[in-house]
Scaffold this active site. Structure first.
Site, PDB file in Angstrom:
ATOM      1  N   GLU A 171      11.327  -2.992 -19.902  1.00 27.41           N
ATOM      2  CA  GLU A 171      10.299  -4.035 -19.843  1.00 27.41           C
ATOM      3  C   GLU A 171       9.421  -4.043 -21.094  1.00 27.41           C
ATOM      4  OE1 GLU A 171      10.669  -6.153 -17.644  1.00 27.41           O
ATOM      5  OE2 GLU A 171      11.521  -5.192 -15.855  1.00 27.41           O
ATOM      6  N   HIS A 222       3.337  -0.980 -15.002  1.00 30.63           N
ATOM      7  CA  HIS A 222       4.183  -1.685 -14.040  1.00 30.63           C
ATOM      8  C   HIS A 222       4.618  -0.704 -12.964  1.00 30.63           C
ATOM      9  CE1 HIS A 222       7.346  -3.968 -12.206  1.00 30.63           C
ATOM     10  NE2 HIS A 222       8.304  -3.217 -12.715  1.00 30.63           N
ATOM     11  N   HIS A 279       6.169  -0.268  -8.676  1.00 26.87           N
ATOM     12  CA  HIS A 279       6.817  -0.898  -7.523  1.00 26.87           C
ATOM     13  C   HIS A 279       5.984  -0.583  -6.276  1.00 26.87           C
ATOM     14  CE1 HIS A 279      11.002  -0.956  -9.731  1.00 26.87           C
ATOM     15  NE2 HIS A 279      10.079  -1.709 -10.316  1.00 26.87           N
ATOM     16  N   GLU A 318     -14.459  -3.883  -1.999  1.00 19.93           N
ATOM     17  CA  GLU A 318     -14.571  -3.577  -3.425  1.00 19.93           C
ATOM     18  C   GLU A 318     -13.681  -4.483  -4.287  1.00 19.93           C
ATOM     19  OE1 GLU A 318     -11.651   0.111  -2.667  1.00 19.93           O
ATOM     20  OE2 GLU A 318     -12.801   0.293  -4.508  1.00 19.93           O
ATOM     21  N   HIS A 331       9.272  -7.524  -6.300  1.00 20.49           N
ATOM     22  CA  HIS A 331       9.561  -6.511  -7.316  1.00 20.49           C
ATOM     23  C   HIS A 331       8.408  -5.521  -7.521  1.00 20.49           C
ATOM     24  CE1 HIS A 331      11.391  -5.651 -11.550  1.00 20.49           C
ATOM     25  NE2 HIS A 331      10.582  -4.672 -11.199  1.00 20.49           N
TER      26      HIS A 331
END
Ligand code: 2HA
Ligand code: ZN
Length: 273
Positions: free
Chosen positions: A115, A138, A140, A168, A209
């Site tokens: 990525e 990133h 999952h 919050e 994803h």
């Protein structure tokens, strides 16, 4: 200084391991990048061994000549703390922002994260808005992913639902959260879509994803991911008990919260349901 002794490297390794311990990084899932400060580059330069230049797969002219610490493609977050020199690498970008070369790490071969285009394009968007932004993450995240199967894939819906499930949240991500529909990961197209959302938000959800978070440092970026995912977990638990909420935080409650906490909450997310 030895590369692994540098504070930014230790911070990177700790964040990767924290994500692993949260259960967000099955197998080789997820990736992390850090835009290294010039003085940090100099502190570890003696360890560099430059490899050959490779195309990034996109162009990031505003990051030209900068250095990044990134996880390796196909590498496992659970191994980062045990074998950092095999799992992560430092890269340098060329003077056009079109190519990269590894200068440290991935000692057994390999490439930076699949990525990389998304990470660099997001880091570029954020740097142009606020040069203090240095981290893109990133993960999952299980509960966010689950919600992408049952909620409409709209920024306004995900923002409002996540804000409602933990008080919050509007303070931690007042700009809201963006949603990318399902797309093939790893390429320029999803990188462009994500970096468009990063112009507006610090958080972007990839349907079915995971999630991308951007921030100034490791604590803020990990904390952002953690806060959004925890809110998603509360929504998943709530929806598992019954399909509706008996009571919740109302638009006017958010307006009062915004005043007291000195945040601006866009009215587009404070619609009547
Ligand atoms: O396997 O998470 O999106 C790494 C990824 C790709
Ligand atoms: Zn992924």
């Amino acid at each position: 200084m030895k590369f692994l002794d540098a504070e930014f490297v230790q911070g990177f390794i700790r964040m990767a391991n924290d994500g692993w311990e949260q259960g967000w990084h099955e197998r080789n899932g997820g990736n992390l990048s850090y835009r290294v400060k010039p003085e940090e580059v100099e502190a570890v330069r003696e360890n560099f061994q430059e490899k050959e230049w490779q195309p990034i797969g996109t162009t990031v002219p505003n990051l030209a000549g900068e250095y990044f610490l990134v996880t390796g493609s196909g590498k496992y977050f659970r191994n980062v703390i045990l074998k950092p020199e095999d799992s992560i690498c430092m890269i340098e970008l060329d003077e056009k922002g079109e190519n990269y070369r590894i200068v440290w790490g991935l000692v057994n071969g390999g490439r930076p994260t699949s990525e990389l285009p998304s990470h660099l394009m997001n880091l570029e968007v954020k740097k142009l808005q606020n040069p203090k932004y240095r981290v893109v993450y990133h993960a999952h995240t299980t509960n966010i992913i689950a919600l992408t199967f049952v909620l409409p894939l709209e920024d306004r819906v995900f923002t409002r639902e996540l804000w409602e499930m933990a008080t919050e949240c509007p303070v931690v991500f007042p700009a809201g959260v963006g949603v990318v529909p399902w797309m093939v990961p790893g390429g320029r197209e999803i990188a462009v879509a994500t970096s468009e959302l990063m112009k507006k938000y610090d958080l972007a959800i990839w349907a079915h994803h995971g999630m991308f978070a951007a921030g100034e440092d490791f604590d803020l970026t990990f904390g952002l991911m953690h806060t959004a995912e925890k809110s998603a977990e509360i929504l998943v638990k709530t929806l598992s008990m019954r399909p509706d909420k008996l009571q919740t935080i109302q638009p006017d409650d958010f307006r009062h919260l915004a005043e007291d906490f000195h945040v601006t909450l866009p009215e587009e997310f404070l619609y009547e349901k």
